[in-house]
Scaffold this active site. Sequence first.
Site, mmCIF file in Angstrom:
data_model
loop_
_atom_site.group_PDB
_atom_site.id
_atom_site.type_symbol
_atom_site.label_atom_id
_atom_site.label_comp_id
_atom_site.label_asym_id
_atom_site.label_seq_id
_atom_site.Cartn_x
_atom_site.Cartn_y
_atom_site.Cartn_z
ATOM 1 N N SER A 18 0.802 -1.230 0.000
ATOM 2 C CA SER A 18 0.000 0.000 0.000
ATOM 3 C C SER A 18 0.833 1.277 0.000
ATOM 4 C CB SER A 18 -0.953 0.057 1.208
ATOM 5 O OG SER A 18 -1.719 -1.108 1.283
ATOM 6 N N GLY A 20 1.445 2.881 -2.700
ATOM 7 C CA GLY A 20 1.041 3.705 -3.846
ATOM 8 C C GLY A 20 1.934 3.457 -5.046
ATOM 9 N N TYR A 58 -13.933 -6.292 -0.444
ATOM 10 C CA TYR A 58 -13.274 -6.143 0.857
ATOM 11 C C TYR A 58 -11.840 -6.638 0.804
ATOM 12 C CZ TYR A 58 -17.740 -5.199 3.088
ATOM 13 O OH TYR A 58 -18.938 -4.633 3.453
ATOM 14 N N ASP A 151 8.437 -11.206 -0.338
ATOM 15 C CA ASP A 151 7.296 -12.127 -0.317
ATOM 16 C C ASP A 151 7.682 -13.402 -1.062
ATOM 17 O OD1 ASP A 151 5.820 -10.111 0.763
ATOM 18 O OD2 ASP A 151 4.646 -9.675 -1.050
ATOM 19 N N GLU A 153 5.715 -15.325 -2.770
ATOM 20 C CA GLU A 153 5.067 -15.449 -4.082
ATOM 21 C C GLU A 153 5.582 -14.471 -5.130
ATOM 22 O OE1 GLU A 153 3.131 -14.983 -1.174
ATOM 23 O OE2 GLU A 153 1.461 -13.645 -1.661
ATOM 24 N N PRO A 194 15.057 0.285 6.785
ATOM 25 C CA PRO A 194 14.176 -0.630 6.056
ATOM 26 C C PRO A 194 14.432 -0.604 4.543
ATOM 27 C CG PRO A 194 12.912 0.646 7.653
ATOM 28 C CD PRO A 194 14.302 1.213 7.644
ATOM 29 N N LYS A 227 22.978 8.797 2.670
ATOM 30 C CA LYS A 227 22.971 7.442 3.233
ATOM 31 C C LYS A 227 22.291 6.448 2.302
ATOM 32 C CE LYS A 227 22.509 6.625 8.148
ATOM 33 N NZ LYS A 227 21.570 6.776 9.264
ATOM 34 N N GLY A 361 -23.043 -3.380 -7.752
ATOM 35 C CA GLY A 361 -22.826 -4.369 -6.708
ATOM 36 C C GLY A 361 -23.494 -5.683 -7.048
ATOM 37 N N CYS A 388 -25.261 0.606 -12.928
ATOM 38 C CA CYS A 388 -25.404 -0.849 -12.991
ATOM 39 C C CYS A 388 -26.449 -1.319 -11.965
ATOM 40 C CB CYS A 388 -24.054 -1.528 -12.812
ATOM 41 S SG CYS A 388 -24.030 -3.156 -13.581
ATOM 42 N N HIS A 517 -20.712 0.963 -16.583
ATOM 43 C CA HIS A 517 -19.892 1.641 -15.566
ATOM 44 C C HIS A 517 -19.148 2.821 -16.180
ATOM 45 C CE1 HIS A 517 -20.335 -1.265 -12.246
ATOM 46 N NE2 HIS A 517 -20.486 -2.155 -13.210
ATOM 47 N N GLU A 519 -17.773 5.211 -14.765
ATOM 48 C CA GLU A 519 -16.654 5.691 -13.938
ATOM 49 C C GLU A 519 -15.291 5.257 -14.473
ATOM 50 O OE1 GLU A 519 -18.914 3.435 -13.081
ATOM 51 O OE2 GLU A 519 -18.122 1.884 -11.726
HETATM 52 N N1 GLN Z 1 -25.669 -7.705 -9.748
HETATM 53 C C1 GLN Z 1 -26.112 -7.048 -10.924
HETATM 54 C C2 GLN Z 1 -25.971 -7.920 -12.154
HETATM 55 O O1 GLN Z 1 -25.260 -8.882 -12.138
HETATM 56 C C3 GLN Z 1 -25.381 -5.727 -11.129
HETATM 57 C C4 GLN Z 1 -23.906 -5.867 -11.321
HETATM 58 C C5 GLN Z 1 -23.167 -4.557 -11.154
HETATM 59 O O2 GLN Z 1 -23.667 -3.626 -10.542
HETATM 60 N N2 GLN Z 1 -21.948 -4.490 -11.663
HETATM 61 O O3 GLN Z 1 -26.576 -7.662 -13.163
#
Ligand code: GLN
Length: 546
Positions: A18, A20, A58, A151, A153, A194, A227, A361, A388, A517, A519
């Site tokens: 992490s 960056g 997560y 690491d 891996e 380090p 250094k 989601g 979505c 999407h 974004e």
């Molecule tokens: N779960 C929803 C689907 O599969 C929306 C997926 C999402 O928001 N990327 O269609």
Amino acid sequence: MNAKNTKHVFITGGVVSSLGKGITAASIALLLKRRGYRVRIQKLDPYVNVDPGTMSPYEHGEVFVTDDGAETDLDLGHYERFADLACSKASNYTTGRIYQTVIERERRGDYLGKTVQVVPHITDEIKRAIRTLDGDDVDIAITEIGGTAGDIESLPFLEAIRQYRQEIGPRNGLFVHLTLVPYLRAAGELKTKPSQQSVGILREIGIIPDILVCRCEEPLEKEHFRKLAMFCNVRPELVIEELDVANTIYEVPLELAKQELDTYILEMLDLHVRDLKLDDWEDLIQRVVAKDKPKVEIAVVGKYIQLKDAYKSIYEALDHGAIANRVKLVIRQLDSEDIETGKVDVAEALAGVQGVLVPGGFGNRGIEGKIAAIRHAREHGIPFLGICLGMQCAVIEFARHVCGLAGANSAEFDAPGKATPHPVIHLMEEQKKVINLGGTMRLGAWPCELTAGSQAAAAYGAGSVRERHRHRYEFNNAYRDQFVAAGMTVAGTSPDGMLVEMIELGDHPWFVGCQFHPEFKSRPLAAHPLFREFVAAAARTLVKEA
Ligand code: GLN
């Protein structure tokens, strides 16, 4: 320049994760590009998942989707945003993907009875992945290695880049190592040990970093530079300080440019140091830091609110929208489950915001909270952007509360033996035929025809666009006429008209849902049209409030 002359920059990280590294890699890509070089970039991730597509936000933050439908690491978002480099399947390889290829080859008998080993077979496959960046149209290829030196891996990847540079020679490839120089508050001191040890780990396996980029909270003193140069075996001018930036991550390239990191890279790779133009980038920072901008507060109602990386590209795109509109963005993160369970009241939770965004989601957790927030935005004329799953929730909300379809829902949320009476979002038969082979997900860029006169068409200023998808479920056409009769506009569809890609409401200041999407395609210097217009609509409500 021929393909053989593509130069390579390898970026490794040390001490902690992490740091960056993705932002540093993306900043280097931007600077080299602005020096007039053609750059390509990729990330090699040491984890065993074949791609991050199945990983929980997560665990891993958001899954970044490319035009060609790769589900990738979120660092690719930084590459696209900073350097405006289009990423693809070649931009992200994991240990899992590398092993999968080698094992498939072994099963086919391609190794002719040989013992298949990490060295040379896995490392050769990693080198092949790196080589996919080479091309007549590429001057400099940047490869970021995920994970931290030391690491277990990471080892095959580090061995592969060691071999790669050995093969192409020192003037054609170089190593940049990003480390941490921690500040010990109790001692009031910055510590270089380090970094020395991290470089030591690399040296043990034959990699001698050419450039050391030091992440630090406090500025390095002369003594630290001396250094670090001495004990990490790099030239003093190649110890680069990367301080925490004050306002925005987009300051990082400017800080690195001040220390001429890009100049040194070009010199070491025997490339001509052309002029660097960053006026527009400097102007961007000025816009971010400008004081006394009107404050626009946007609620993001999702279920991964605690984790800042889960909606990374959404937060970035909102920022771009704010920069384009010269307003100060405040994001109010609301957990849709808290609204759903009644822990917070939806009207109180949304009081004083100028916009509501419901992101994508999977799964039904928090859905009812999202629907309640959307209902509030619709009924109170608060600008709304649904992405979505956010669009799907807007469709469900409209079905239930405007069309009077009690119990309307997405088939995704059907409990076993208990299907919704009105599956306004469902899996289409037609859709199953067009879905890419091998998965049930509609992934990557798909064309969308915009409806003339819609807010969407006005935002884009275009008749058709291509946007990136990642979902299984679709708008159910059986309900289309009913929705339109009740006041919903189908603002965008697939070219054959079969897939509803965008919806909006006429009698509302700005209410747009998209099945894709947007974004992922927003840039700091070119906010995505939907985010730009969403923030603009939110800012207009401020004028009304005043
Ligand atoms: N779960 C929803 C689907 O599969 C929306 C997926 C999402 O928001 N990327 O269609």
